[in-house]
Design an enzyme around this catalytic site. Structure first.
Site, PDB file in Angstrom:
ATOM      1  N   TYR A 290       0.836  -1.201   0.000  1.00 25.56           N
ATOM      2  CA  TYR A 290       0.000   0.000   0.000  1.00 25.56           C
ATOM      3  C   TYR A 290       0.871   1.251   0.000  1.00 25.56           C
ATOM      4  O   TYR A 290       2.045   1.221   0.386  1.00 25.56           O
ATOM      5  CB  TYR A 290      -0.947   0.031   1.205  1.00 25.56           C
ATOM      6  N   CYS A 291       0.263   2.369  -0.432  1.00 24.95           N
ATOM      7  CA  CYS A 291       0.876   3.681  -0.305  1.00 24.95           C
ATOM      8  C   CYS A 291      -0.070   4.536   0.543  1.00 24.95           C
ATOM      9  O   CYS A 291      -0.845   3.996   1.337  1.00 24.95           O
ATOM     10  CB  CYS A 291       1.159   4.312  -1.667  1.00 24.95           C
ATOM     11  N   PHE A 292      -0.034   5.849   0.383  1.00 26.87           N
ATOM     12  CA  PHE A 292      -0.851   6.669   1.281  1.00 26.87           C
ATOM     13  C   PHE A 292      -2.342   6.554   0.983  1.00 26.87           C
ATOM     14  O   PHE A 292      -3.153   6.287   1.874  1.00 26.87           O
ATOM     15  CB  PHE A 292      -0.423   8.136   1.205  1.00 26.87           C
TER      16      PHE A 292
END
Length: 367
Positions: free
Chosen positions: A94-96
């Site tokens: 995941y990222c932000f």
């Protein structure tokens, strides 16, 4: 490839491995327990791309990102991601916000022949889920607060009963002037995330009530979430009792034996440095309460403590520490708790020793 997911509840209940591809500065501000940070971009690269996005738009920012992360740099990062995937085939990345960065990592892995799912909505959505689920849990389940004088073993009770939320454990602090550990506390967001995940697991196991230790709003540098703290001030109290001698022995174990062990573990090659830092830790705890204790009493206890430290360094004996611990209870902690209890008596629904309190809370949870 397994599908991308937004089943945050399952992710946290199953402790799914996760690879966080945000920049280190983002990760350091807040993350989830056990997650590994393998960023797409360094902090400097992220800052350059962000500035480009602000002045020239998304297309130019994406082009700059590809320019910054290419060739051997790209190969090294893909190799690190591939290593994580091989070790954690049931995990996610995941990222932000679950947007461009995680999609790009997913794409580059796919180009290397590796399919790996991402978390839809990313860190922001998972963080929101945890905040909401914690608030819902504390509002929907009755709270029981374990209170008592310092050294009665409240944390031991918390760890022995179902449905407990260990505020001090997640804050990595014992909640007193001597409550610091040899290693730092988590930041506020990490504290809240870990607490919310424990609450999620407690409710999944069918808890009908929550059990917490009586705490102030601050546990060291960590702040108890506002709604939880508000409800704690209204909840029934279970008062834990123990003898003075047992309390001194328990505090001796926590403040002296265990703390010396923590510093010794940090500096296994330099036991003298470990002991010096341990001694500074004890003296600092006493100094922090000088104003409330009074200068004369603080100096007297400091002298006893220094003699005890000298003997411990010489022979390894910790028994001389009992004297200043007993003085600390008599002159500081017990009067403070007596004053605090005077405003809480009407909330006390049960009093007893550790065995009786654990039995009482266990019976309540079975109803």
């Amino acid at each position: 490839m397994r599908e991308n997911t937004d089943d945050f509840r399952r992710i946290f209940l199953q402790s799914a491995p996760m690879m966080d591809v945000r920049a280190p500065v983002e990760f350091d501000k807040g993350a989830f327990p056990g997650v590994v940070n393998l960023p797409l971009m360094t902090d400097s690269e992220r800052q350059q791309v962000g500035t480009c996005y602000k002045h020239s738009g998304q297309e130019a920012a994406i082009a700059l990102g590809h320019k910054l992360v290419h060739g051997s740099v790209k190969e090294q990062r893909v190799a690190a991601w591939a290593e994580f995937v091989a070790a954690n085939p049931e995990g996610y990345l995941y990222c932000f916000r679950g947007g461009l960065r995680s999609q790009l990592v997913q794409q580059w892995l796919a180009e290397a022949g590796i399919g790996y799912p991402r978390v839809i909505g990313g860190y922001k959505a998972m963080r929101r889920f945890l905040i909401d689920s914690l608030e819902q849990t504390v509002q929907s389940l009755p709270l029981n607060i374990v209170a008592g004088l310092t050294g009665t073993g409240k944390t031991e009770v918390i760890n022995a009963v179902a449905g407990s939320l260990d505020l001090e454990g997640h804050a990595h602090h014992r909640g007193s002037s001597f409550g610091r550990h040899a290693t730092p506390q988590p930041n506020q967001i990490d504290f809240e995330n870990a607490l919310a995940i424990q609450a999620l697991r407690v409710t999944d196991r069918g808890a009908r009530e929550l059990v917490l230790e009586d705490e102030g709003r601050m546990v060291g540098s960590c702040t108890v979430p506002l709604e939880l703290f508000r409800l704690m001030q209204e909840a029934p109290l279970i008062w834990l009792e123990d003898s003075f001698d047992n309390r001194v022995t328990r505090i001796l174990g926590d403040y002296v034996v265990d703390m010396h062990g923590e510093f010794a573990a940090l500096y296994p090659e330099d036991p003298e440095q470990a002991f010096d830092l341990f001694a500074e830790h004890l003296s600092g705890g006493l100094l922090r309460i000088r104003k409330r204790l009074g200068g004369e009493k603080q100096q007297a206890l400091q002298a006893i403590m220094e003699n005890a430290l000298t003997e411990q360094r010489r022979s390894g004996s910790v028994d001389p520490h009992r004297e200043w611990i007993a003085g600390l209870l008599t002159d500081y902690y017990d009067p403070m708790y007596a004053y605090q209890r005077s405003g809480k008596d009407e909330r006390v629904v049960f009093s007893g020793d550790q065995t009786a309190v654990v039995e009482y809370l266990t019976e309540r949870s079975a109803r």
